[in-house]
Design a protein around this motif. Structure first.
Motif, PDB file in Angstrom:
ATOM      1  N   LEU A  94      34.354  78.763  45.213  1.00 63.47           N
ATOM      2  CA  LEU A  94      34.280  80.205  44.948  1.00 63.47           C
ATOM      3  C   LEU A  94      35.541  80.689  44.252  1.00 63.47           C
ATOM      4  CD1 LEU A  94      32.663  81.677  48.185  1.00 63.47           C
ATOM      5  CD2 LEU A  94      31.838  81.967  45.854  1.00 63.47           C
ATOM      6  N   ASP A  95      36.689  80.214  44.706  1.00 61.22           N
ATOM      7  CA  ASP A  95      37.958  80.596  44.090  1.00 61.22           C
ATOM      8  C   ASP A  95      38.025  80.134  42.634  1.00 61.22           C
ATOM      9  OD1 ASP A  95      38.759  81.760  46.459  1.00 61.22           O
ATOM     10  OD2 ASP A  95      39.998  80.062  47.085  1.00 61.22           O
ATOM     11  N   GLU A  96      37.614  78.903  42.380  1.00 63.42           N
ATOM     12  CA  GLU A  96      37.626  78.375  41.018  1.00 63.42           C
ATOM     13  C   GLU A  96      36.694  79.167  40.111  1.00 63.42           C
ATOM     14  OE1 GLU A  96      36.650  74.253  41.312  1.00 63.42           O
ATOM     15  OE2 GLU A  96      38.547  73.737  42.295  1.00 63.42           O
ATOM     16  N   ALA A  97      35.511  79.496  40.610  1.00 67.88           N
ATOM     17  CA  ALA A  97      34.556  80.262  39.812  1.00 67.88           C
ATOM     18  C   ALA A  97      35.080  81.662  39.533  1.00 67.88           C
ATOM     19  CB  ALA A  97      33.206  80.325  40.519  1.00 67.88           C
ATOM     20  N   SER A  98      35.648  82.306  40.531  1.00 68.59           N
ATOM     21  CA  SER A  98      36.154  83.664  40.319  1.00 68.59           C
ATOM     22  C   SER A  98      37.350  83.651  39.365  1.00 68.59           C
ATOM     23  CB  SER A  98      36.522  84.338  41.641  1.00 68.59           C
ATOM     24  OG  SER A  98      37.607  83.695  42.258  1.00 68.59           O
ATOM     25  N   ASP A  99      38.196  82.634  39.432  1.00 71.46           N
ATOM     26  CA  ASP A  99      39.314  82.528  38.486  1.00 71.46           C
ATOM     27  C   ASP A  99      38.813  82.356  37.057  1.00 71.46           C
ATOM     28  OD1 ASP A  99      41.140  82.806  40.538  1.00 71.46           O
ATOM     29  OD2 ASP A  99      41.596  80.656  40.669  1.00 71.46           O
ATOM     30  N   ALA A 100      37.786  81.525  36.878  1.00 69.28           N
ATOM     31  CA  ALA A 100      37.232  81.306  35.543  1.00 69.28           C
ATOM     32  C   ALA A 100      36.592  82.580  34.990  1.00 69.28           C
ATOM     33  CB  ALA A 100      36.217  80.166  35.581  1.00 69.28           C
ATOM     34  N   VAL A 101      35.843  83.288  35.828  1.00 68.97           N
ATOM     35  CA  VAL A 101      35.202  84.528  35.392  1.00 68.97           C
ATOM     36  C   VAL A 101      36.264  85.583  35.083  1.00 68.97           C
ATOM     37  CG1 VAL A 101      33.702  86.426  36.129  1.00 68.97           C
ATOM     38  CG2 VAL A 101      33.033  84.066  36.579  1.00 68.97           C
ATOM     39  N   TRP A 102      37.277  85.676  35.917  1.00 66.41           N
ATOM     40  CA  TRP A 102      38.359  86.635  35.704  1.00 66.41           C
ATOM     41  C   TRP A 102      39.054  86.371  34.362  1.00 66.41           C
ATOM     42  CZ3 TRP A 102      39.738  91.177  37.233  1.00 66.41           C
ATOM     43  CH2 TRP A 102      41.053  91.623  37.111  1.00 66.41           C
ATOM     44  N   ALA A 103      39.333  85.107  34.068  1.00 64.58           N
ATOM     45  CA  ALA A 103      39.966  84.749  32.798  1.00 64.58           C
ATOM     46  C   ALA A 103      39.065  85.087  31.610  1.00 64.58           C
ATOM     47  CB  ALA A 103      40.327  83.272  32.790  1.00 64.58           C
ATOM     48  N   LEU A 104      37.755  84.887  31.765  1.00 62.03           N
ATOM     49  CA  LEU A 104      36.815  85.251  30.702  1.00 62.03           C
ATOM     50  C   LEU A 104      36.815  86.754  30.465  1.00 62.03           C
ATOM     51  CD1 LEU A 104      34.569  84.492  28.681  1.00 62.03           C
ATOM     52  CD2 LEU A 104      32.941  84.761  30.564  1.00 62.03           C
ATOM     53  N   GLN A 148      34.761  77.489  49.750  1.00 65.78           N
ATOM     54  CA  GLN A 148      35.710  78.548  49.410  1.00 65.78           C
ATOM     55  C   GLN A 148      36.531  78.170  48.178  1.00 65.78           C
ATOM     56  OE1 GLN A 148      35.612  81.502  50.919  1.00 65.78           O
ATOM     57  NE2 GLN A 148      33.932  80.644  52.111  1.00 65.78           N
ATOM     58  N   THR A 149      36.856  76.900  48.057  1.00 65.82           N
ATOM     59  CA  THR A 149      37.596  76.425  46.893  1.00 65.82           C
ATOM     60  C   THR A 149      36.767  76.590  45.625  1.00 65.82           C
ATOM     61  OG1 THR A 149      38.737  74.808  48.279  1.00 65.82           O
ATOM     62  CG2 THR A 149      38.780  74.428  45.902  1.00 65.82           C
ATOM     63  N   ALA A 151      44.308  88.053  45.035  1.00 63.45           N
ATOM     64  CA  ALA A 151      45.435  87.129  45.227  1.00 63.45           C
ATOM     65  C   ALA A 151      45.165  86.263  46.454  1.00 63.45           C
ATOM     66  CB  ALA A 151      46.721  87.922  45.406  1.00 63.45           C
ATOM     67  N   ARG A 152      45.428  84.985  46.306  1.00 64.02           N
ATOM     68  CA  ARG A 152      45.213  84.054  47.409  1.00 64.02           C
ATOM     69  C   ARG A 152      46.520  83.740  48.093  1.00 64.02           C
ATOM     70  NH1 ARG A 152      41.696  84.167  44.224  1.00 64.02           N
ATOM     71  NH2 ARG A 152      40.263  82.930  43.122  1.00 64.02           N
ATOM     72  N   VAL A 171      28.046  76.072  37.956  1.00 59.77           N
ATOM     73  CA  VAL A 171      27.151  74.939  38.253  1.00 59.77           C
ATOM     74  C   VAL A 171      27.665  74.193  39.474  1.00 59.77           C
ATOM     75  CG1 VAL A 171      26.413  72.663  37.412  1.00 59.77           C
ATOM     76  CG2 VAL A 171      26.196  74.668  35.948  1.00 59.77           C
ATOM     77  N   LYS A 172      28.977  73.956  39.529  1.00 63.66           N
ATOM     78  CA  LYS A 172      29.550  73.278  40.695  1.00 63.66           C
ATOM     79  C   LYS A 172      29.309  74.086  41.964  1.00 63.66           C
ATOM     80  CE  LYS A 172      33.688  71.365  40.309  1.00 63.66           C
ATOM     81  NZ  LYS A 172      35.127  71.217  39.920  1.00 63.66           N
ATOM     82  N   LEU A 173      29.451  75.396  41.867  1.00 66.04           N
ATOM     83  CA  LEU A 173      29.237  76.263  43.030  1.00 66.04           C
ATOM     84  C   LEU A 173      27.767  76.235  43.455  1.00 66.04           C
ATOM     85  CD1 LEU A 173      30.343  78.369  45.040  1.00 66.04           C
ATOM     86  CD2 LEU A 173      29.852  80.110  43.303  1.00 66.04           C
ATOM     87  N   ALA A 174      26.872  76.303  42.491  1.00 67.54           N
ATOM     88  CA  ALA A 174      25.442  76.324  42.814  1.00 67.54           C
ATOM     89  C   ALA A 174      24.959  74.992  43.390  1.00 67.54           C
ATOM     90  CB  ALA A 174      24.633  76.671  41.569  1.00 67.54           C
ATOM     91  N   SER A 175      25.598  73.896  42.991  1.00 67.01           N
ATOM     92  CA  SER A 175      25.151  72.587  43.473  1.00 67.01           C
ATOM     93  C   SER A 175      25.853  72.159  44.760  1.00 67.01           C
ATOM     94  CB  SER A 175      25.383  71.531  42.388  1.00 67.01           C
ATOM     95  OG  SER A 175      26.764  71.375  42.147  1.00 67.01           O
TER      96      SER A 175
END
Length: 105
Positions: A61-71, A58-59, A103-104, A44-48
């Motif tokens: 995107l990184d947060e969203a990809s980390d959350a999806v990866w953890a899921l 980019q931040t 990896a970042r 939601v944060k990324l879409a808004s």
């Protein structure tokens, strides 16, 4: 001297799950639910996002990809290996999927 677990834990109940197995399944379900909510919030944060925001895209995107990866990792721990359902359920964008596990610096 050997130690044995209590009978209430070691003997399977007639319902199919011992109390310990039930607690573990409950904990796994709880973690999956919390991680799913984190994915939803990050997407939601990324879409808004707009150029007026102070946060860099980019931040987000990184947060969203980390959350999806953890899921995805948590789902694998639970024995759920088909991620196509999750991708369509949460409508995860391709740009987030492309960053999974990266990896970042």
């Amino acid at each position: 001297m050997s130690l044995r677990p209590p009978r209430s834990i070691s003997t399977p109940s007639r319902a199919g799950l011992s109390p310990l197995e039930y607690e573990l399944a409950s904990a796994r379900a709880d973690v999956l639910g919390r991680q799913g909510r984190k994915v939803e919030a990050a997407l939601v944060k990324l879409a808004s996002w707009s150029s007026e925001h102070k946060t860099d895209r980019q931040t987000l995107l990184d947060e969203a990809s980390d959350a999806v990866w953890a899921l995805f990792i948590q789902r694998e721990i639970c024995g759920l290996r088909n991620d196509k359902d999750v991708i369509s359920l949460y409508q995860i964008p391709g740009e987030v999927l492309a960053r999974l596990g990266a990896a970042r610096k």
